[in-house]
Write a protein that holds these residues in place. Structure first.
Motif, PDB file in Angstrom:
ATOM      1  N   GLN A 234       0.724  -1.361   0.185  1.00 52.34           N
ATOM      2  CA  GLN A 234       0.071  -0.001   0.082  1.00 52.34           C
ATOM      3  C   GLN A 234       0.974   1.102   0.095  1.00 52.34           C
ATOM      4  OE1 GLN A 234      -3.454   0.020  -0.361  1.00 52.34           O
ATOM      5  NE2 GLN A 234      -3.277   2.152  -0.306  1.00 52.34           N
ATOM      6  N   GLU A 235       2.022   1.461   0.730  1.00 56.21           N
ATOM      7  CA  GLU A 235       2.739   2.249   0.859  1.00 56.21           C
ATOM      8  C   GLU A 235       3.406   2.595  -0.611  1.00 56.21           C
ATOM      9  OE1 GLU A 235       5.667   1.950   3.878  1.00 56.21           O
ATOM     10  OE2 GLU A 235       4.164   2.052   5.414  1.00 56.21           O
ATOM     11  N   LEU A 236       3.794   1.621  -1.084  1.00 58.56           N
ATOM     12  CA  LEU A 236       4.708   1.474  -2.558  1.00 58.56           C
ATOM     13  C   LEU A 236       3.689   2.104  -3.495  1.00 58.56           C
ATOM     14  CD1 LEU A 236       7.163   0.776  -4.233  1.00 58.56           C
ATOM     15  CD2 LEU A 236       6.129  -1.505  -4.480  1.00 58.56           C
ATOM     16  N   GLU A 237       2.403   1.784  -3.683  1.00 57.82           N
ATOM     17  CA  GLU A 237       1.206   2.096  -4.357  1.00 57.82           C
ATOM     18  C   GLU A 237       1.218   3.747  -4.124  1.00 57.82           C
ATOM     19  OE1 GLU A 237      -1.385   1.930  -7.353  1.00 57.82           O
ATOM     20  OE2 GLU A 237      -0.133   0.402  -6.755  1.00 57.82           O
ATOM     21  N   ASN A 238       1.119   4.277  -3.129  1.00 56.94           N
ATOM     22  CA  ASN A 238       1.158   5.664  -2.738  1.00 56.94           C
ATOM     23  C   ASN A 238       2.317   6.274  -3.396  1.00 56.94           C
ATOM     24  OD1 ASN A 238      -1.409   5.299  -1.167  1.00 56.94           O
ATOM     25  ND2 ASN A 238      -0.223   4.797   0.791  1.00 56.94           N
TER      26      ASN A 238
ATOM     27  N   ALA B  11       5.034   9.132  -7.551  1.00 59.77           N
ATOM     28  CA  ALA B  11       5.778   9.535  -8.721  1.00 59.77           C
ATOM     29  C   ALA B  11       5.224   9.879  -9.998  1.00 59.77           C
ATOM     30  CB  ALA B  11       6.540   8.056  -8.791  1.00 59.77           C
ATOM     31  N   GLU B  12       3.957   9.632 -10.035  1.00 56.42           N
ATOM     32  CA  GLU B  12       3.447  10.031 -11.395  1.00 56.42           C
ATOM     33  C   GLU B  12       3.420  11.643 -11.599  1.00 56.42           C
ATOM     34  OE1 GLU B  12      -0.494   8.525 -11.136  1.00 56.42           O
ATOM     35  OE2 GLU B  12      -0.046   6.483 -11.545  1.00 56.42           O
ATOM     36  N   ILE B  13       3.471  12.520 -10.457  1.00 57.60           N
ATOM     37  CA  ILE B  13       3.757  13.704 -10.427  1.00 57.60           C
ATOM     38  C   ILE B  13       4.732  14.483 -11.010  1.00 57.60           C
ATOM     39  CG2 ILE B  13       3.252  15.818  -9.225  1.00 57.60           C
ATOM     40  CD1 ILE B  13       1.617  14.347  -7.148  1.00 57.60           C
ATOM     41  N   ILE B  14       5.805  13.627 -10.990  1.00 54.84           N
ATOM     42  CA  ILE B  14       7.232  13.863 -11.432  1.00 54.84           C
ATOM     43  C   ILE B  14       7.295  14.474 -12.894  1.00 54.84           C
ATOM     44  CG2 ILE B  14       9.662  13.246 -11.891  1.00 54.84           C
ATOM     45  CD1 ILE B  14       9.319  11.179  -9.320  1.00 54.84           C
ATOM     46  N   PRO B  15       6.754  13.854 -13.879  1.00 50.65           N
ATOM     47  CA  PRO B  15       6.739  14.229 -15.260  1.00 50.65           C
ATOM     48  C   PRO B  15       6.156  15.711 -15.269  1.00 50.65           C
ATOM     49  CG  PRO B  15       6.085  11.904 -15.291  1.00 50.65           C
ATOM     50  CD  PRO B  15       6.209  12.464 -13.970  1.00 50.65           C
ATOM     51  N   GLN B  16       5.013  15.752 -14.582  1.00 47.27           N
ATOM     52  CA  GLN B  16       4.521  17.185 -14.490  1.00 47.27           C
ATOM     53  C   GLN B  16       5.490  18.188 -13.895  1.00 47.27           C
ATOM     54  OE1 GLN B  16       0.821  17.184 -12.332  1.00 47.27           O
ATOM     55  NE2 GLN B  16      -0.160  15.732 -13.615  1.00 47.27           N
ATOM     56  N   LEU B  17       6.528  17.954 -13.048  1.00 50.87           N
ATOM     57  CA  LEU B  17       7.330  18.680 -12.395  1.00 50.87           C
ATOM     58  C   LEU B  17       8.272  19.018 -13.430  1.00 50.87           C
ATOM     59  CD1 LEU B  17       7.573  17.382  -8.567  1.00 50.87           C
ATOM     60  CD2 LEU B  17       6.388  19.412  -9.496  1.00 50.87           C
TER      61      LEU B  17
ATOM     62  N   THR C 237      15.614  19.831  -5.488  1.00 49.43           N
ATOM     63  CA  THR C 237      16.049  19.338  -4.069  1.00 49.43           C
ATOM     64  C   THR C 237      14.816  18.235  -3.444  1.00 49.43           C
ATOM     65  OG1 THR C 237      17.486  21.186  -3.672  1.00 49.43           O
ATOM     66  CG2 THR C 237      16.640  19.898  -1.601  1.00 49.43           C
ATOM     67  N   GLU C 238      13.793  19.100  -3.713  1.00 54.34           N
ATOM     68  CA  GLU C 238      12.516  18.143  -3.274  1.00 54.34           C
ATOM     69  C   GLU C 238      12.592  16.831  -4.004  1.00 54.34           C
ATOM     70  OE1 GLU C 238      11.392  20.322  -0.154  1.00 54.34           O
ATOM     71  OE2 GLU C 238      10.380  18.692  -0.834  1.00 54.34           O
ATOM     72  N   LEU C 239      12.678  16.891  -5.354  1.00 56.14           N
ATOM     73  CA  LEU C 239      12.725  15.628  -6.153  1.00 56.14           C
ATOM     74  C   LEU C 239      13.874  14.585  -5.612  1.00 56.14           C
ATOM     75  CD1 LEU C 239      11.416  14.185  -8.590  1.00 56.14           C
ATOM     76  CD2 LEU C 239      13.036  15.450  -9.914  1.00 56.14           C
ATOM     77  N   LYS C 240      14.931  15.302  -5.404  1.00 56.41           N
ATOM     78  CA  LYS C 240      16.044  14.230  -5.044  1.00 56.41           C
ATOM     79  C   LYS C 240      15.551  13.629  -3.652  1.00 56.41           C
ATOM     80  CE  LYS C 240      20.961  14.166  -3.777  1.00 56.41           C
ATOM     81  NZ  LYS C 240      22.344  14.930  -3.676  1.00 56.41           N
ATOM     82  N   LYS C 241      14.801  14.440  -2.590  1.00 57.30           N
ATOM     83  CA  LYS C 241      14.499  13.909  -1.425  1.00 57.30           C
ATOM     84  C   LYS C 241      13.421  12.902  -1.614  1.00 57.30           C
ATOM     85  CE  LYS C 241      15.242  17.938   1.544  1.00 57.30           C
ATOM     86  NZ  LYS C 241      14.603  19.122   2.380  1.00 57.30           N
ATOM     87  N   PHE C 242      12.584  12.892  -2.636  1.00 54.17           N
ATOM     88  CA  PHE C 242      11.478  12.145  -2.881  1.00 54.17           C
ATOM     89  C   PHE C 242      12.148  10.833  -3.287  1.00 54.17           C
ATOM     90  CE2 PHE C 242       7.433  10.755  -3.585  1.00 54.17           C
ATOM     91  CZ  PHE C 242       7.264  10.133  -4.804  1.00 54.17           C
ATOM     92  N   MET C 243      13.106  10.941  -4.437  1.00 58.20           N
ATOM     93  CA  MET C 243      13.769   9.788  -5.013  1.00 58.20           C
ATOM     94  C   MET C 243      14.542   8.998  -3.932  1.00 58.20           C
ATOM     95  SD  MET C 243      12.819   9.811  -7.902  1.00 58.20           S
ATOM     96  CE  MET C 243      14.055   8.576  -8.596  1.00 58.20           C
ATOM     97  N   ASP C 244      15.123   9.646  -2.810  1.00 53.77           N
ATOM     98  CA  ASP C 244      15.850   8.959  -1.751  1.00 53.77           C
ATOM     99  C   ASP C 244      14.760   8.013  -1.098  1.00 53.77           C
ATOM    100  OD1 ASP C 244      18.144  11.582  -1.233  1.00 53.77           O
ATOM    101  OD2 ASP C 244      18.177   9.931  -2.591  1.00 53.77           O
TER     102      ASP C 244
END
Length: 370
Positions: A281-285, A290-296, A340-347
């Motif tokens: 469930q966490e992975l699905e979230n 992660a689907e928002i990354i292309p928009q960013l 920076t936010e994207l890097k944190k999210f990827m980590d």
């Protein structure tokens, strides 16, 4: 099982009855008890196991007895009288009191049907004993009346003869004391002789019965030896079965322990499955985030395009350079912040993926151990 006749009851008839005319009429099996002579409350077992209990009928004496033998020991020898009463104290237990033996006998049966049949037979035998007693009393009263009438008839005859005769004849018909004494002695001798012959006959019959009883006792002893041999074989089989039962009990304990372990493992597997579902469930979230990354990224590209356009515009219009530089600076700051936010999210996403990978490896290892 109730049976009207058996070979064992015949041997009991030969070994216990004073005459061979006593025959078994009913036989069953039960545990025999006697009342404690001291307390008169507690039951004392008279047999270690269920034994044969039989009703016997003596046609000569017109009497009934209950007899039971355990091996070579007589544990019941009770003559049924009309005053006796058989009482059912429970569903499978009954008792009766024997005043002649000065005790109370108790019988424990394997089923209610056996107890009911024994009680029914006891009532029948009791009624038969009562009828036999009544007939005996009638015979006694009849013989007594007859003797009294005979005694009365003799003096009346003498009286009539004396009344019809002369005085000399009266004197001649009256016997003196000597004649009466001799007549009485003669009658006593005759009675004694008749009793002696009767007792000699009975003694001879008893001697013959003793010989037969000795033969029967020898046969019974040989049967006892056979029964002892069979009991020893049964004892050995019983010991073997007890050992097998002990082994089976040990195996059952081991199986129970194994079942407990399997139950614990099942609970652990269920817990792990629950944790896996939570992780998925966490992975699905995270995937949804992660689907928002292309928009960013698209926004970043648009910002870069704007920056390029601004740079071109800066060349064209130096007057707007300061404004455009400010906008570019702002855009760069936003871009850096977004990176920076994207890097944190990827980590964070990488850490969650590593945890899920460790959980799957632990589940696979647990399945291999099972």
């Amino acid at each position: 099982m109730l049976t009207p006749y058996s070979p064992l009851s015949l041997s009991l008839s030969l070994s216990l009855s004073p005459s061979l005319r006593e025959q078994p009429i009913f036989t069953t099996r039960a545990h025999v008890f006697q009342i404690d002579p001291t307390t008169k409350k507690n039951w004392v077992p008279a047999s270690k196991q269920a034994v044969t209990v039989s009703y016997f009928y003596d046609s000569t004496r017109n009497s009934y007895r209950i007899i039971s033998v355990d091996g070579s020991k007589v544990i019941i020898n009770s003559t049924i009288t009309p005053n006796m009463t058989f009482t059912k104290t429970s569903q499978k237990f009954g008792q009766w009191a024997d005043s002649r033996a000065n005790t109370v006998f108790g019988l424990g049966f394997a089923s209610e049907q056996q107890l009911a049949k024994f009680a029914e037979k006891f009532q029948e035998v009791k009624e038969a004993a009562k009828l036999a007693r009544d007939k005996s009393q009638e015979k006694t009263e009849t013989s007594s009346n007859y003797s009294q009438e005979s005694g009365r008839a003799t003096p009346s005859t003498n009286k009539a003869s004396s009344m019809n005769g002369t005085d000399d004849e009266k004197i001649s018909h009256v016997p003196d004391n000597t004649v009466l004494k001799s007549e009485n002695d003669r009658l006593k001798t005759a009675i004694d002789n008749s009793n002696a012959k009767k007792w000699e006959t009975e003694l001879q019959a008893l001697r013959e019965n003793n010989v037969r009883l000795g033969d029967t006792l020898q046969e019974a002893n040989s049967s006892v030896e056979k029964w002892k041999t069979q009991a020893a074989v049964c004892q050995e089989e019983n010991t073997t079965l007890k050992k097998k039962i002990s082994e089976l009990e040990v195996q059952c304990k081991e199986m129970n322990k194994e079942k407990e372990r399997n139950a614990q493992l099942t609970v652990r597997v269920q817990q792990l499955e629950t944790e896996i579902q939570d992780k998925e469930q966490e992975l699905e979230n995270l995937r949804k985030q992660a689907e928002i990354i292309p928009q960013l990224m698209a926004e970043c590209e648009s910002v870069s395009a704007k920056l390029q356009a601004a740079e071109l515009a800066n060349k064209e219009s130096r007057g707007k350079v300061a404004t455009l530089q400010g906008e570019v600076e702002d855009s760069r700051q936003k871009h850096g912040h977004m990176k920076t936010e994207l890097k944190k999210f990827m980590d964070v996403l990488d850490g969650k993926i590593d945890e899920l990978h460790e959980v799957r490896q632990g589940l696979s290892k647990l399945g291999i151990d099972n």
